[in-house]
Design a protein around this motif. Structure first.
Motif, PDB file in Angstrom:
ATOM      1  N   SER A  18       0.816  -1.226   0.000  1.00 34.63           N
ATOM      2  CA  SER A  18       0.000   0.000   0.000  1.00 34.63           C
ATOM      3  C   SER A  18       0.843   1.266   0.000  1.00 34.63           C
ATOM      4  O   SER A  18       0.445   2.275  -0.578  1.00 34.63           O
ATOM      5  N   VAL A  19       1.981   1.234   0.668  1.00 38.98           N
ATOM      6  CA  VAL A  19       2.794   2.447   0.773  1.00 38.98           C
ATOM      7  C   VAL A  19       4.003   2.421  -0.147  1.00 38.98           C
ATOM      8  O   VAL A  19       4.697   3.424  -0.262  1.00 38.98           O
ATOM      9  N   PHE A  79      -6.155   6.384   3.785  1.00 33.80           N
ATOM     10  CA  PHE A  79      -5.831   7.737   4.266  1.00 33.80           C
ATOM     11  C   PHE A  79      -4.328   7.974   4.259  1.00 33.80           C
ATOM     12  O   PHE A  79      -3.861   9.058   3.890  1.00 33.80           O
ATOM     13  N   VAL A  80      -3.558   6.976   4.668  1.00 34.55           N
ATOM     14  CA  VAL A  80      -2.095   7.106   4.684  1.00 34.55           C
ATOM     15  C   VAL A  80      -1.581   7.340   3.267  1.00 34.55           C
ATOM     16  O   VAL A  80      -0.723   8.213   3.047  1.00 34.55           O
ATOM     17  N   ASN A  87       0.948  11.458  -5.607  1.00 34.02           N
ATOM     18  CA  ASN A  87       0.361  10.706  -6.722  1.00 34.02           C
ATOM     19  C   ASN A  87      -0.399   9.452  -6.288  1.00 34.02           C
ATOM     20  O   ASN A  87      -0.668   8.582  -7.097  1.00 34.02           O
ATOM     21  N   ARG A  88      -0.696   9.334  -5.014  1.00 29.86           N
ATOM     22  CA  ARG A  88      -1.555   8.242  -4.524  1.00 29.86           C
ATOM     23  C   ARG A  88      -2.829   8.897  -4.013  1.00 29.86           C
ATOM     24  O   ARG A  88      -2.812  10.002  -3.490  1.00 29.86           O
ATOM     25  N   PHE A  89      -3.937   8.195  -4.169  1.00 27.40           N
ATOM     26  CA  PHE A  89      -5.227   8.808  -3.868  1.00 27.40           C
ATOM     27  C   PHE A  89      -6.058   7.921  -2.947  1.00 27.40           C
ATOM     28  O   PHE A  89      -5.874   6.712  -2.894  1.00 27.40           O
ATOM     29  N   PHE A  90      -6.982   8.542  -2.266  1.00 22.73           N
ATOM     30  CA  PHE A  90      -7.984   7.832  -1.477  1.00 22.73           C
ATOM     31  C   PHE A  90      -9.061   7.375  -2.456  1.00 22.73           C
ATOM     32  O   PHE A  90      -9.665   8.197  -3.142  1.00 22.73           O
TER      33      PHE A  90
END
Length: 116
Positions: A18-19, A79-80, A87-90
């Motif tokens: 995810s990160v 959220f993180v 460039n990462r989105f919820f």
């Protein structure tokens, strides 16, 4: 605590994916990304239910608690991603895929283990 080790390892794998640096996938309902969310959270739920059963803690209350915690984990990671990674989105569809995978896995686990 030993039965929960696979749960923690799988949760760390989800965290790393995810990160980690990745390509932002387009928001499509049945994209490979959404299927991945469904499967990864489904496996996490299955491992959690298996650990609870092995420890003698499997009950309606603990399964709902586990399901809520796993869904909450998915929300937290969204959220993180949004807050700390450019460039990462919820994505709401990711949350839906996570929750659906979680619920399907819990229902399947219960069906296969208890045949009810």
């Amino acid at each position: 605590m030993k039965p929960f080790l696979p749960v923690f390892i799988w949760a760390l794998l989800i965290l790393a994916l995810s990160v980690g640096t990745g390509v932002q996938m387009p928001e499509v309902i049945f994209s490979p990304d959404k299927i991945g969310h469904f499967l990864f959270y489904g496996v996490l739920s299955w491992l959690s239910a298996r650990a609870l059963l092995k420890k003698g803690l499997y009950s309606r209350k603990t399964i709902w608690l586990s399901t809520g915690l796993i869904c909450g984990y998915g929300i937290l990671l969204e959220f993180v991603q949004w807050a700390f990674f450019p460039n990462r989105f919820f994505e709401v569809w990711d949350l839906i895929a996570n929750a659906t995978g979680t619920l399907v896995a819990i229902l399947a686990f219960h069906f296969f283990i208890f045949k009810t």
